[in-house]
Write a protein that holds these residues in place. Structure first.
Motif, PDB file in Angstrom:
ATOM      1  N   MET A   1      20.007  13.692  45.760  1.00 58.02           N
ATOM      2  CA  MET A   1      20.550  12.076  46.049  1.00 58.02           C
ATOM      3  C   MET A   1      21.845  11.919  45.796  1.00 58.02           C
ATOM      4  O   MET A   1      22.554  12.351  44.936  1.00 58.02           O
ATOM      5  N   ARG A   2      22.328  11.334  46.849  1.00 53.98           N
ATOM      6  CA  ARG A   2      23.799  11.082  46.701  1.00 53.98           C
ATOM      7  C   ARG A   2      24.177   9.567  46.189  1.00 53.98           C
ATOM      8  O   ARG A   2      23.274   8.720  46.151  1.00 53.98           O
ATOM      9  N   THR A   3      25.419   9.737  45.482  1.00 51.38           N
ATOM     10  CA  THR A   3      25.670   8.170  44.815  1.00 51.38           C
ATOM     11  C   THR A   3      26.725   7.776  45.410  1.00 51.38           C
ATOM     12  O   THR A   3      27.670   8.046  46.167  1.00 51.38           O
ATOM     13  N   ILE A   4      26.654   6.283  45.538  1.00 52.61           N
ATOM     14  CA  ILE A   4      27.517   5.153  46.204  1.00 52.61           C
ATOM     15  C   ILE A   4      28.013   4.219  45.066  1.00 52.61           C
ATOM     16  O   ILE A   4      27.396   3.737  44.250  1.00 52.61           O
ATOM     17  N   SER A   5      29.457   4.766  44.710  1.00 54.12           N
ATOM     18  CA  SER A   5      30.024   3.926  43.678  1.00 54.12           C
ATOM     19  C   SER A   5      30.378   2.442  44.367  1.00 54.12           C
ATOM     20  O   SER A   5      30.726   2.611  45.548  1.00 54.12           O
ATOM     21  N   LEU A   6      30.025   1.389  43.508  1.00 53.69           N
ATOM     22  CA  LEU A   6      30.396   0.082  44.291  1.00 53.69           C
ATOM     23  C   LEU A   6      31.380  -0.479  43.018  1.00 53.69           C
ATOM     24  O   LEU A   6      30.896  -0.884  42.072  1.00 53.69           O
ATOM     25  N   ILE A   7      32.775  -0.719  43.833  1.00 52.28           N
ATOM     26  CA  ILE A   7      33.903  -1.226  42.825  1.00 52.28           C
ATOM     27  C   ILE A   7      33.557  -2.925  43.061  1.00 52.28           C
ATOM     28  O   ILE A   7      34.020  -3.333  44.012  1.00 52.28           O
ATOM     29  N   VAL A   8      33.682  -3.640  41.932  1.00 47.45           N
ATOM     30  CA  VAL A   8      33.490  -4.911  42.171  1.00 47.45           C
ATOM     31  C   VAL A   8      34.241  -5.657  40.802  1.00 47.45           C
ATOM     32  O   VAL A   8      34.159  -5.911  39.751  1.00 47.45           O
ATOM     33  N   PRO A   9      35.510  -6.126  41.333  1.00 43.42           N
ATOM     34  CA  PRO A   9      36.504  -6.814  40.703  1.00 43.42           C
ATOM     35  C   PRO A   9      35.796  -8.233  40.126  1.00 43.42           C
ATOM     36  O   PRO A   9      35.534  -8.739  41.095  1.00 43.42           O
ATOM     37  N   CYS A  10      36.040  -8.733  38.958  1.00 45.37           N
ATOM     38  CA  CYS A  10      35.411 -10.012  38.551  1.00 45.37           C
ATOM     39  C   CYS A  10      36.569 -10.776  37.652  1.00 45.37           C
ATOM     40  O   CYS A  10      37.421  -9.928  36.774  1.00 45.37           O
ATOM     41  N   TYR A  11      36.711 -11.741  37.993  1.00 43.81           N
ATOM     42  CA  TYR A  11      37.537 -12.633  37.191  1.00 43.81           C
ATOM     43  C   TYR A  11      37.004 -14.343  37.055  1.00 43.81           C
ATOM     44  O   TYR A  11      36.957 -14.821  38.037  1.00 43.81           O
ATOM     45  N   ASN A  12      36.572 -14.448  35.936  1.00 40.73           N
ATOM     46  CA  ASN A  12      35.798 -15.720  35.726  1.00 40.73           C
ATOM     47  C   ASN A  12      34.885 -15.920  36.895  1.00 40.73           C
ATOM     48  O   ASN A  12      34.741 -16.674  37.304  1.00 40.73           O
ATOM     49  N   GLU A  13      33.826 -15.099  36.780  1.00 40.94           N
ATOM     50  CA  GLU A  13      32.694 -15.072  37.932  1.00 40.94           C
ATOM     51  C   GLU A  13      31.323 -14.842  37.073  1.00 40.94           C
ATOM     52  O   GLU A  13      30.437 -14.257  37.423  1.00 40.94           O
ATOM     53  N   GLU A  14      31.236 -15.581  36.018  1.00 35.35           N
ATOM     54  CA  GLU A  14      29.979 -15.695  35.314  1.00 35.35           C
ATOM     55  C   GLU A  14      28.878 -16.093  36.110  1.00 35.35           C
ATOM     56  O   GLU A  14      27.709 -15.680  35.767  1.00 35.35           O
ATOM     57  N   GLN A  15      28.684 -16.872  37.032  1.00 32.10           N
ATOM     58  CA  GLN A  15      27.997 -17.417  37.750  1.00 32.10           C
ATOM     59  C   GLN A  15      27.411 -16.430  38.875  1.00 32.10           C
ATOM     60  O   GLN A  15      26.453 -16.739  39.453  1.00 32.10           O
ATOM     61  N   SER A  16      28.336 -15.805  39.353  1.00 28.14           N
ATOM     62  CA  SER A  16      27.893 -14.644  40.395  1.00 28.14           C
ATOM     63  C   SER A  16      27.556 -13.286  40.118  1.00 28.14           C
ATOM     64  O   SER A  16      26.684 -12.759  40.959  1.00 28.14           O
TER      65      SER A  16
END
Length: 313
Positions: A1-16
């Protein structure tokens, strides 16, 4: 199984955050419907948020410890630093950069994976057709920025290109090997080369919350991009200074010849003051351009880290 890294920057994103996770999880369920081929590695980068972003990330990580990870900065370092941190921490065979507000539709991931796995591309980027929810002035300035940087930069940066893209491990390793402190990711992705294609999509509304980018921040970001990937502004300052000197010399010759011919120099202090102010303004403008480049050199010479991770899991 191959892995896909998902980079997700967050700045005051509590709702999302939870909305984003649920949406992407559904996409991976669809991808692995017949056979489990790809496992996600969520890398949420908390960029010094002041709301409940970090507690929510901790809860999400505890609920999904095998696939969800977070890195929390000691303060707000900016989105470019968050992207760099995510790229440095990623371990996947493929690496995606995404916004947590779902303006980057995760439904494009299967097509992006197919283009890399079966068409031989190293990178699949995305282009937004139109920018819904933006004012006309902001949309106009954005389009003009891409026109300017494309004209003066040594690399082509696709107009309206998003940070949202999927890359191979080889390309990511090349990007992370670049040591520069001042980073403009869109330019870096273009500069390293590799076989790249783009998918076009309609702009999507935010899943929740509002944009944290002010007009001034966008303008500063545009200036950083131009300074980081072109020395043309320095050449423009040189040409402006040279032309000003030539015009000043011609003006001096005109006044001198007129004095010899008529016997009286040109009268009028307002015109003289105007010329002085014009030349002074040109000099300050040129010094300002030079100062931008010197400031970048100064920051690079300090060798400070691009970010400081206070907590991670």
């Amino acid at each position: 199984m191959r892995t896909i890294s998902l980079i997700v920057p967050c700045y005051n994103e509590e709702q999302s955050i939870n909305i984003f996770y649920d949406a992407v999880a559904k996409v991976f369920e669809s991808i692995n419907k017949d056979t489990e081929r790809y496992q996600p590695e969520y890398l949420f980068v908390n960029d010094g948020s002041s709301d409940k972003t970090l507690p929510i990330l901790k809860e999400l990580q505890q609920a999904h410890p095998a696939t969800v990870h977070y890195l929390s900065f000691s303060r707000n370092f900016g989105k470019e630093s968050a992207l760099a941190c995510g790229l440095d921490a990623s371990t996947g065979d493929l690496v995606a950069v995404m916004d947590v507000d779902l303006q980057d539709p995760p439904e494009l991931l299967p097509k992006m994976i197919n283009l890399i796995e079966n068409e031989g591309y190293d990178c699949v980027g995305t282009i937004q057709k139109e920018r819904r929810g933006q004012g006309r002035i902001r949309a106009f300035l954005s389009s003009r920025f891409y026109g300017v940087i494309d004209a003066i930069s040594e690399v082509r940066i696709e107009p309206n290109a998003r940070d949202y893209r999927l890359m191979t491990r080889e390309m990511v390793d090349t990007v992370t090997s670049l040591p520069e402190y001042n980073r403009f990711s869109k330019g870096i992705f273009a500069w390293v080369g590799y076989k790249t294609t783009y998918l076009t999509y309609e702009s999507q509304p935010r899943a929740a919350g509002t944009s944290h980018w002010s007009m001034m921040q966008l303008i500063n970001y545009a200036i950083d991009g131009i300074v980081d990937f072109s020395d043309v502004p320095l050449r423009i300052a040189t040409w402006i200074g040279g032309i000003s000197c030539i015009l000043a010399a011609l003006g001096f010759i005109f006044v001198f010849v007129r004095a010899l011919a008529v016997g009286d120099p040109v009268a009028g202090w307002p015109s003289i003051v105007s010329i002085i102010l014009l030349l002074g303004g040109i000099q300050l403008f040129s010094l300002g351009i030079l100062g931008e480049y010197i400031g970048k050199i100064y920051l690079e010479s300090k060798h400070r880290p691009k970010y400081i991770v206070k907590e991670k899991k």
